[in-house]
Design an enzyme around this catalytic site. Structure first.
Site, short mmCIF file in Angstrom:
data_model
loop_
_atom_site.label_atom_id
_atom_site.label_comp_id
_atom_site.label_asym_id
_atom_site.label_seq_id
_atom_site.Cartn_x
_atom_site.Cartn_y
_atom_site.Cartn_z
N LYS A 119 0.83 -1.22 0.00
CA LYS A 119 0.00 0.00 0.00
C LYS A 119 0.86 1.26 0.00
O LYS A 119 0.49 2.26 -0.61
CB LYS A 119 -0.94 0.01 1.20
CG LYS A 119 -2.04 -1.01 1.05
CD LYS A 119 -3.23 -0.73 1.93
CE LYS A 119 -4.35 -1.67 1.52
NZ LYS A 119 -5.50 -1.60 2.36
N LYS A 201 -4.28 -7.98 -6.36
CA LYS A 201 -5.63 -8.31 -5.92
C LYS A 201 -6.63 -7.20 -6.26
O LYS A 201 -6.24 -6.02 -6.35
CB LYS A 201 -5.66 -8.62 -4.43
CG LYS A 201 -5.52 -7.42 -3.54
CD LYS A 201 -5.94 -7.75 -2.12
CE LYS A 201 -6.05 -6.43 -1.36
NZ LYS A 201 -7.12 -6.31 -0.47
N LYS A 204 -10.55 -2.02 -3.39
CA LYS A 204 -11.45 -0.85 -3.39
C LYS A 204 -10.72 0.42 -3.79
O LYS A 204 -11.27 1.29 -4.44
CB LYS A 204 -11.94 -0.57 -1.96
CG LYS A 204 -12.93 -1.51 -1.40
CD LYS A 204 -13.39 -0.95 -0.05
CE LYS A 204 -13.46 -2.02 1.00
NZ LYS A 204 -12.25 -2.19 1.78
N1 AQP Z 1 -9.39 -9.19 -3.82
C1 AQP Z 1 -9.87 -9.82 -2.77
N2 AQP Z 1 -10.19 -11.14 -2.83
C2 AQP Z 1 -10.68 -11.78 -1.76
N3 AQP Z 1 -10.92 -11.19 -0.57
C3 AQP Z 1 -10.63 -9.88 -0.45
N4 AQP Z 1 -10.74 -9.01 0.55
C4 AQP Z 1 -10.29 -7.80 0.14
N5 AQP Z 1 -9.90 -7.86 -1.13
C5 AQP Z 1 -10.09 -9.14 -1.55
C6 AQP Z 1 -11.25 -9.32 1.86
O1 AQP Z 1 -12.34 -8.47 2.15
C7 AQP Z 1 -12.37 -8.21 3.54
C8 AQP Z 1 -12.49 -6.74 3.79
O2 AQP Z 1 -11.32 -6.08 3.33
P1 AQP Z 1 -10.94 -4.69 3.97
O3 AQP Z 1 -12.01 -3.72 3.73
O4 AQP Z 1 -10.60 -4.87 5.38
O5 AQP Z 1 -9.67 -4.18 3.25
P2 AQP Z 1 -8.64 -4.81 2.32
O6 AQP Z 1 -8.36 -6.22 2.69
O7 AQP Z 1 -7.47 -3.90 2.28
O8 AQP Z 1 -9.48 -4.78 0.98
P3 AQP Z 1 -9.46 -3.78 -0.22
O9 AQP Z 1 -10.69 -3.94 -1.01
O10 AQP Z 1 -8.17 -3.91 -0.95
O11 AQP Z 1 -9.56 -2.36 0.45
P4 AQP Z 1 -8.59 -1.15 0.34
O12 AQP Z 1 -8.34 -0.94 -1.13
O13 AQP Z 1 -9.32 -0.03 0.97
O14 AQP Z 1 -7.36 -1.52 1.09
C9 AQP Z 1 -11.12 -8.81 4.16
O15 AQP Z 1 -11.44 -10.07 4.75
C10 AQP Z 1 -10.23 -9.01 2.97
O16 AQP Z 1 -9.31 -10.06 3.15
#
Ligand code: AQP
Length: 333
Positions: A119, A201, A204
């Site tokens: 990140k 991956k 968001k």
């Molecule tokens: N690409 C993914 N595939 C499977 N699972 C995923 N998760 C996130 N991306 C994927 C799972 O969703 C849950 C919530 O995630 P989060 O909001 O805590 O943040 P994150 O893991 O950092 O997900 P994002 O979408 O990438 O958010 P941003 O971009 O804001 O950092 C978790 O259980 C995560 O594993």
């Protein structure tokens, strides 16, 4: 204190940060799993808003997103009669315990976290301290509730491992308090990859909306994104994660949404090209999104606020009791 003294069900804790609109990765990697767990476990699902502000957010947008994440939980099938849904910042014990765990964690523990490196990228010196410290707050979220199981996508495994390390270290140094939680991930869908880059991956906060299918995308927008999604060099529909990561990712999404096995998909698209495959996948996604969005739009903001208040009121005493016990062990009375 147990969540429900009348049952012996293990406790599950998980959360999503309201840092953007949830996407198919969040749904298939996390939410589907949560829904399946509601009957067997005491489930606590949080909207982890303090995690979202580790990256600067627009305050007006954040307010809306907190509500919308809950609507997405509900539309996915999480039942507030069965599971507790609450907003992290409504229970101040989370940040208090995070501070205490900061004093138990080592810089070397945090320096191992790969998600921070991904990140922060080449901005390591200018990103917030909160982004670096995020896994400690996550450990506090989990440990406050005597959690047995943490269902997450595969990007969060390392953070749950750190939680386990901190729980064990605290118990060893100050006396037994924390339960050491187990992580579980889905066999299929634990890491959905970006549509524009199958080596990263789905996320968001990805730079381009072409990376993800948001759960609020219209079927038309989703179809366009699928038709433009990156594919591999040949045209065979075959699941091979190493040699054909792009099509393997699209097949995983298709398989999970349409309830077809990877073998069935290979059979159905034998001797057909990516164009036909993508049309089929776009239809499956459109069907899912249409049904999901009917439910999503049926919940009012007022209803969501009631659910959040009820959830926080119900679990605050558990968090406060854990914090009190931790402070006692530390000699802070
Ligand atoms: N690409 C993914 N595939 C499977 N699972 C995923 N998760 C996130 N991306 C994927 C799972 O969703 C849950 C919530 O995630 P989060 O909001 O805590 O943040 P994150 O893991 O950092 O997900 P994002 O979408 O990438 O958010 P941003 O971009 O804001 O950092 C978790 O259980 C995560 O594993």
């Amino acid at each position: 204190m147990e969540l429900n003294k009348n049952n012996n069900k293990p406790t599950v804790f998980s959360g999503v940060q309201p840092s953007g609109i949830l996407h198919l990765g969040n749904y298939l990697g996390a939410l589907v799993q949560w829904v399946e767990m509601q009957d067997q476990y005491n489930c606590i699902f949080s909207v982890v808003d303090y995690h979202a502000i580790t990256i600067k957010q627009n305050p007006e947008e954040l307010k809306k997103r907190i509500i919308n994440v809950v609507k997405m939980y509900l539309a996915s099938g999480i039942n507030p009669e069965k599971a507790i849904i609450f907003q992290q910042s409504a229970v101040s014990a989370h940040t208090e315990l995070a501070w205490i765990l900061n004093c138990v964690a080592r810089i070397a523990d945090l320096n191992k976290m790969t998600q921070f490196k991904e990140k922060a990228g080449d901005q390591e010196k200018t990103v917030s301290v909160g982004l670096y410290d995020y896994p400690i707050l996550m450990a506090a979220d989990i440990l406050l509730y005597n959690t047995d199981i943490v269902p997450v996508g595969d990007d969060q495994i390392q953070h749950v491992e750190l939680t386990r390390t901190l729980a064990r270290r605290f118990n060893r140094e100050y006396g037994q308090i924390f339960k050491v939680p187990e992580v579980i991930i889905k066999k299929q869908g634990a890491r959905i990859m970006g549509l524009d880059d199958p080596t990263k991956k789905m996320s968001k906060s990805a730079g381009s909306p072409a990376n993800y299918i948001a759960l609020t995308d219209s079927p038309e927008v989703a179809t366009k994104k699928i038709m433009r999604a990156v594919t591999d060099s040949d045209s065979e529909i075959k699941y091979d994660l190493k040699k054909k990561p792009a099509i393997a990712n699209l097949m995983t999404i298709y398989s999970l949404l349409a309830g077809l096995s990877l073998k069935e998909l290979e059979q159905n698209y034998k001797n057909k090209g990516y164009g036909d495959f993508k049309k089929g996948l776009a239809q499956a996604i459109s069907k899912f999104l249409t049904q999901f969005q009917i439910k999503y739009n049926s919940f009012t903001d007022e209803k969501v606020k009631q659910i959040l208040k009820h959830g926080a009121d119900k679990i605050r005493p558990i968090a406060e009791e854990t914090l009190k016990n931790v402070k006692n062990k530390l000699g802070i009375i």
